[in-house]
Each structure stands twice: as structure tokens, then as C-alpha cells.
Design a protein around this motif. Structure first.
Motif, short mmCIF file in Angstrom:
data_model
loop_
_atom_site.label_atom_id
_atom_site.label_comp_id
_atom_site.label_asym_id
_atom_site.label_seq_id
_atom_site.Cartn_x
_atom_site.Cartn_y
_atom_site.Cartn_z
N TRP A 31 17.65 11.48 -0.86
CA TRP A 31 17.15 11.88 -1.78
C TRP A 31 16.99 10.28 -2.28
N GLY A 32 17.02 9.75 -2.00
CA GLY A 32 17.23 8.90 -2.63
C GLY A 32 17.87 7.97 -3.58
N HIS A 33 19.45 8.00 -3.21
CA HIS A 33 20.55 7.81 -3.40
C HIS A 33 20.82 6.02 -1.77
N LEU A 34 21.40 5.06 -3.56
CA LEU A 34 21.62 3.86 -2.45
C LEU A 34 23.09 4.52 -1.90
N GLY A 35 23.60 3.59 -0.99
CA GLY A 35 24.75 3.67 -0.55
C GLY A 35 25.71 2.59 -1.23
N GLU A 36 26.58 2.22 -0.82
CA GLU A 36 27.59 1.25 -1.60
C GLU A 36 27.98 -0.01 -1.02
N VAL A 95 1.10 -0.67 -0.05
CA VAL A 95 -0.10 -0.04 0.18
C VAL A 95 0.85 0.75 -0.01
N ALA A 96 2.46 1.43 0.85
CA ALA A 96 2.98 2.60 1.17
C ALA A 96 3.53 2.12 -0.65
N GLU A 97 3.97 1.80 -1.14
CA GLU A 97 4.38 1.70 -2.41
C GLU A 97 4.05 2.59 -3.32
N ARG A 98 2.89 1.47 -3.65
CA ARG A 98 0.84 1.84 -4.02
C ARG A 98 1.43 4.02 -4.40
N LEU A 101 9.86 4.78 -2.01
CA LEU A 101 9.16 3.89 -3.26
C LEU A 101 10.43 2.91 -2.60
N LEU A 102 11.35 3.12 -2.75
CA LEU A 102 12.36 2.60 -2.52
C LEU A 102 12.89 1.98 -1.89
N ARG A 103 13.00 2.30 -0.48
CA ARG A 103 12.70 2.27 0.97
C ARG A 103 11.31 0.87 1.73
N CYS A 104 10.61 1.31 0.37
CA CYS A 104 9.60 -0.04 0.62
C CYS A 104 9.63 -0.62 0.04
N VAL A 117 13.83 -9.31 -7.24
CA VAL A 117 13.47 -9.32 -8.91
C VAL A 117 12.82 -7.20 -8.46
N ASP A 118 11.62 -7.43 -8.25
CA ASP A 118 10.92 -6.17 -7.84
C ASP A 118 12.42 -5.17 -7.15
N TRP A 119 13.17 -5.37 -6.19
CA TRP A 119 13.47 -4.29 -5.38
C TRP A 119 15.23 -4.00 -6.61
N ILE A 120 15.70 -5.10 -6.67
CA ILE A 120 16.86 -4.86 -7.73
C ILE A 120 16.64 -4.70 -9.20
N SER A 121 15.85 -4.65 -9.56
CA SER A 121 15.30 -4.07 -11.26
C SER A 121 14.40 -2.17 -10.77
N LEU A 122 14.19 -1.87 -10.05
CA LEU A 122 13.47 -0.77 -8.76
C LEU A 122 14.84 -0.12 -8.79
#
Length: 319
Positions: free
Chosen positions: A225-230, A119-122, A133-136, A205-210
């Protein structure tokens, strides 16, 4: 040469164990004011002084750290004397304590968590809230893989994309170069099923694709800001992440920890008719006592089988 020797000696001890041992030694030397090397009499006084305040498991860890320090520095181990062993036995007799265990995350609660995240993703997608969106999506994959594979938090945090193979509609294989149950560091491959609902494969699959992750840690930090850590998530952050997911689902998070996923799967499997040997093989336990600590003893053993039927080595679709 001595630096190389020290480096390999450090590598032989797992990072979590090193941290625990360092904390134990700091407690003995700094907090308590003890001296190293220690005598068995000094160890006995230390144990007696903390007998009523520390659990027997904590004292056992402290003794292991002290023993390792003495052996590695060439001193006799003062923790192995008959007097120390008798004192430890006496402490357990006079100060019995029930071991605290996290609540298992039951299948119904897992479904609530996943529904809350979806629900939070949508909502995040509709509002163009990329960080949320990324965190969810990340949290959904972490919770589902953590449950169905009964992974420890450090194992989840060490998963790498290049060590995972996905077969659409069938399942996935996850390789860990080392784990707590893999004492000789040979590496282990774990299988996870594709399911009709609560599917860990589709969530991954949803996560790594997103996130657009092609290599490196599967589960990473995400900034505002939605930046992924290394780097991969720190194992200690998993409990905070899980409690946030529980809160989002309207559940009380305070009784749960990162072990709740592992205990939840063990409880579900036991109630679904798995025998102890099958459960141990699937999870990777070599000691039956370790396995039994994770099984919820309050719910009894299988009467009615769950609607979800998960068979090691043979993923099945759910109705």
C-alpha cells in the motif's frame, strides 16, 4: 551483573559475525554431531570429513567460531594446535578452489539500471502508483550511493537521515557510527560527490523528499500500500533488490550480488587511474589484499580515462 557483562560481550561482536558463528556452531554440534568442548583430535576429524565439500574460507570461519566459543567459556582453544594447522594447510593444498566473486557492476550497466528506474518512476507517477513510485526512487538512491561510496550492504542499511549532511551542488557527507573497517567503533564520515549525471546526492534528496523521511533509516521496506517500515532494510534483502533493478534494466541478474556495487566502483576507479593507496583511503580498506579482491582483473588497468572523473575530496561536475 552477569547479564550486563554478557550484554557488553555480545555488543563487542558484530551482528553479522554473531550470526555466522552461531551457524558454524550449529553445523558442528547439530549437523555433524560434535561435542563441545572439543579436543584437537575431534577438530581434525571434523575438518577431514568436510575437506572435500567445504571451501577453505568456510572451514576457516568454522574454526574461528569454535575458537571463540572455547575462549569465551574458559576452555583451551583446540583449533590452535600444530596438528590442526597442518591439516588446514594440507586441505588447501589438496583441495584448491577458486574463490567465487560477484560480477562488478560496470558504469555502463549502472547507467542502464538508473535509466530503467527513471522510466519506471515516470510511468508510476502517470498511473498514480504510489508504492511503485516509492520503490523506484528508493532503489535509485540505494544503487547510486552504494556504487559511488562502494558501501557494503549492511552499511547501506544502517544509514540514517540524521547522520547525513547535503550540500546542494557540491556533495554529501555520510556518517556511520561503526563499520567493518572501523574496528574500534570510532565512527567514520564518508563523502560522496555531486555529479552532472548518475548523481547520488540528487537521488538521495529525491528519495527522502518523496518519502517524507526526516529521521531514522534512509532505506526501508515498503508494503503493497506504500507504507514505509520503521526499521532499515535487512542487509540480506539488498541482493534481491539489486537483482530486481538489473532485471528491470534488461540485464541478467544471476551473476550479481550486493558486492557488485563495491567491486564495480573499485574496478571503475582502477581503470580511471586511481592508485591502490587512494582507492583504499576512499573506500576504507586497511588491507591491500582485501582491496585487490574487489578489483576486476579482467579489464586491465588505465589506458583511457573514463568520462566520469571522481576525485576523493574534490567532487567534480561531469561534462
Amino acid at each position: 551483573m552477569s547479564q550486563d557483562i554478557e550484554r557488553y560481550l555480545q555488543a563487542s561482536i558484530r551482528a553479522n559475525t554473531r550470526r555466522s558463528y552461531k551457524q558454524a556452531l550449529d553445523h558442528y554440534e547439530v549437523t555433524y554431531g560434535g561435542f563441545l568442548p572439543a579436543t584437537s583430535d575431534a577438530i581434525v576429524r571434523y575438518l577431514v570429513d568436510h575437506a572435500s565439500t567445504l571451501s577453505s574460507n568456510t572451514l576457516k570461519l568454522r574454526l574461528a567460531a569454535l575458537a571463540q566459543w572455547h575462549v569465551s567459556h574458559g576452555f583451551p582453544d583446540p583449533t590452535k594446535t600444530p596438528l590442526v594447522r597442518q591439516i588446514v594447510k594440507g586441505i588447501r593444498t589438496l583441495h584448491p578452489r577458486q574463490e567465487k566473486q560477484a560480477e562488478p557492476l560496470q558504469l555502463r550497466q549502472l547507467e542502464q539500471c538508473v535509466q530503467g528506474l527513471e522510466v519506471a518512476e515516470r510511468r508510476a507517477r502517470a498511473e498514480n502508483d504510489w508504492p511503485r513510485l516509492l520503490r523506484c526512487s528508493r532503489d535509485r538512491a540505494l544503487v547510486l550511493i552504494g556504487f559511488w561510496r562502494a558501501f557494503r550492504s549492511d552499511e547501506l542499511c544502517r544509514l540514517r537521515v540524521e547522520h547525513i549532511q547535503v550540500r546542494a551542488g557540491e556533495g554529501m557527507q555520510l556518517f556511520l557510527p561503526w563499520s567493518k573497517g572501523d574496528r574500534d567503533n570510532h565512527g567514520q564520515t564518508f563523502s560522496a560527490p555531486a555529479l552532472a549525471k548518475l548523481c547520488p546526492v540528487q537521488a538521495y534528496v529525491d528519495w527522502i523528499s518523496l518519502a517524507g523521511i526526516a529521521r531514522g533509516p534512509v532505506f526501508r521496506g515498503i508494503d503493497r500500500w506504500g507504507h514505509l517500515g520503521e526499521q532499515g532494510l535487512h542487509p540480506n534483502s539488498v541482493v534481491t533488490l539489486l537483482r530486481g533493478v538489473l532485471q528491470l534494466a534488461g540485464l541478467s541478474p544471476e551473476f550479481y550480488s550486493s558486492h557488485s556495487l563495491r567491486r564495480g566502483f573499485a574496478t571503475w576507479a582502477t581503470r580511471s587511474g586511481w592508485d591502490l593507496k587512494t582507492l583504499m583511503q576512499y573506500v576504507g580498506w586497511s588491507d591491500g589484499k582485501s582491496a585487490l579482491r574487489y578489483v576486476d582483473s579482467m579489464g586491465g588497468f588505465p589506458g583511457q580515462l573514463s568520462a566520469l572523473q571522481l576525485i576523493p575530496g574534490r567532487p567534480e561536475r561531469l561534462p
